[in-house]
Design an enzyme around this catalytic site. Structure first.
Site, short mmCIF file in Angstrom:
data_model
loop_
_atom_site.label_atom_id
_atom_site.label_comp_id
_atom_site.label_asym_id
_atom_site.label_seq_id
_atom_site.Cartn_x
_atom_site.Cartn_y
_atom_site.Cartn_z
N ARG A 234 -24.86 -15.94 -12.40
CA ARG A 234 -23.94 -15.16 -11.57
C ARG A 234 -23.87 -13.73 -12.09
NH1 ARG A 234 -24.57 -18.32 -8.22
NH2 ARG A 234 -23.07 -19.62 -7.11
N GLU A 263 -22.84 -8.34 -4.98
CA GLU A 263 -23.88 -8.54 -3.95
C GLU A 263 -23.32 -8.22 -2.56
OE1 GLU A 263 -25.22 -12.54 -4.65
OE2 GLU A 263 -25.72 -12.07 -6.71
N HIS A 281 -30.84 -12.81 -4.86
CA HIS A 281 -30.14 -14.11 -4.94
C HIS A 281 -30.87 -15.19 -4.11
CE1 HIS A 281 -25.98 -16.10 -5.67
NE2 HIS A 281 -26.94 -17.00 -5.65
C1 8YV Z 1 -26.44 -20.08 -3.35
C2 8YV Z 1 -26.42 -20.58 -5.69
O1 8YV Z 1 -25.30 -20.85 -3.32
O2 8YV Z 1 -26.44 -22.90 -6.06
C3 8YV Z 1 -25.90 -21.83 -6.30
O3 8YV Z 1 -24.94 -21.74 -7.08
O4 8YV Z 1 -26.11 -19.53 -6.13
C4 8YV Z 1 -27.29 -20.58 -4.50
O5 8YV Z 1 -27.93 -21.75 -4.27
C5 8YV Z 1 -27.06 -20.11 -2.04
O6 8YV Z 1 -27.97 -19.11 -2.01
C6 8YV Z 1 -26.04 -19.88 -0.93
O7 8YV Z 1 -26.34 -20.73 0.12
#
Ligand code: 8YV
Length: 321
Positions: A234, A263, A281
């Site tokens: 993150r 983002e 991302h």
């Molecule tokens: C995003 C992610 O959630 O799994 C996670 O924690 O960051 C990603 O898979 C995804 O891009 C949003 O649909």
């Protein structure tokens, strides 16, 4: 029939198995924003989001909500503590993101450490020569990878990196058992020791307020001068301004980033550095994986609506009462 809103575009195969039992509304186009969600949330028993912020306001407005699904393993976009207070279960995708996300972290590692993006750019510009004894990149084999956060994704990165000939050390707030450390042939070290001993440090912990700007200039100074940082966890774990400075002034050598502090904004100075490789991302973004993720979340949501306690409920206490 219970009403489920899927707040982003998903193919029908993700929910087809449940169409006779539940009424699905799928939002087409870009994922719904929090504001768009606010306007309609009171009409649904379940909402399934992909990264959309589900804040207190949405939860208060969603008076019928019986379940929230998140298309990701990280659920920092959802005020899950408030959802728990309100007795609303939240489900995520803990297993299906693992391998693809780990693969992307390793791809960033290879791209960054071997200078692939920079070299690709040079070739396109008609440049060729590179110093014979170059410090512009680093071989991975025989080098030490430090994994911060040894959960499912961290463990998968460990295996893949070992396949590339790297030694692996790790730190996690919850140290793994001796049996697991043996199974993964991995050495536990304190956080600062991991920083001091790694040629590459990769982040695989969740974002919680305690991790905010865990990587500051002070942290970068504890790393080797020729070390690399990979972040597919993150954005706010890393102070982007400090990272840009560290990369610019040679405090560390390179970075590979899939996530950013705000983002889709990217800190301007990062865009001008050739020792950082960035992706938007997308660590879990590959069709088969995304279908499996959506199915994992929808299975969990349906489980909740049927009165079960699925394994991917993150606040299971609300169902155990
Ligand atoms: C995003 C992610 O959630 O799994 C996670 O924690 O960051 C990603 O898979 C995804 O891009 C949003 O649909």
């Amino acid at each position: 029939m219970k009403q489920i809103l899927i707040a982003f575009e998903v193919p029908e195969e993700c929910y087809a198995a449940y169409e006779e039992e539940f009424d699905f509304t799928v939002s087409l186009g870009a994922p719904m924003t929090t504001e768009e969600l606010l306007e309609v949330v009171d009409q649904y028993d379940g909402i399934f989001v992909a990264g959309t912020r589900v804040n207190k306001e949405v939860l208060d407005k969603g008076s019928r909500l019986l379940v929230i699904g998140n298309n990701g393993v990280g659920y920092d976009n959802i005020d899950w503590k408030y959802a728990t207070e309100k007795g609303v279960p939240v489900v995520n995708t803990p297993t299906q993101v693992t391998e693809t996300t780990a693969e992307h972290a390793v791809a960033l590692m290879m791209t960054t450490m071997r200078g692939i993006a920079r070299y690709d750019d040079r070739v396109r510009r008609g440049e060729w020569g590179t110093p014979i004894f170059t410090d512009e990149n680093m071989e991975l084999h025989g080098r030490t990878l430090g994994i911060l956060g040894f959960g499912r994704i961290g463990k998968m990165v460990c295996k893949k990196a070992q396949g590339l000939g790297m030694q692996v050390i790790y730190y996690d707030k919850f140290r793994a058992s001796e049996a697991v450390e043996k199974e993964y042939n991995v050495t536990y070290m304190e956080f600062d020791e991991v920083l001091a001993n790694s040629d590459c440090v990769t982040l695989h912990m969740p974002y919680v307020p305690e991790n905010h700007h865990l990587f500051s200039m002070e942290t970068f100074r504890k790393m080797k001068k020729d070390a690399y940082l990979i972040n597919a966890a993150r954005g706010p774990i890393v102070d982007e301004k400090a990272l840009a400075e560290a990369l610019e002034t040679g405090v560390i050598r390179g970075a590979g980033l899939d996530v950013f502090e705000e983002e889709p904004k990217v800190y301007e100075a990062l865009k001008h550095l050739d020792n950082v490789v960035m992706t938007p991302h997308v660590a879990s973004a590959a069709r088969r994986t995304r279908v499996l993720m959506a199915q994992e979340a929808i299975d969990g949501m349906v489980g909740v609506l049927r009165g079960e306690i699925p394994s991917n409920v993150i606040n299971r206490e609300v169902l155990e009462k």
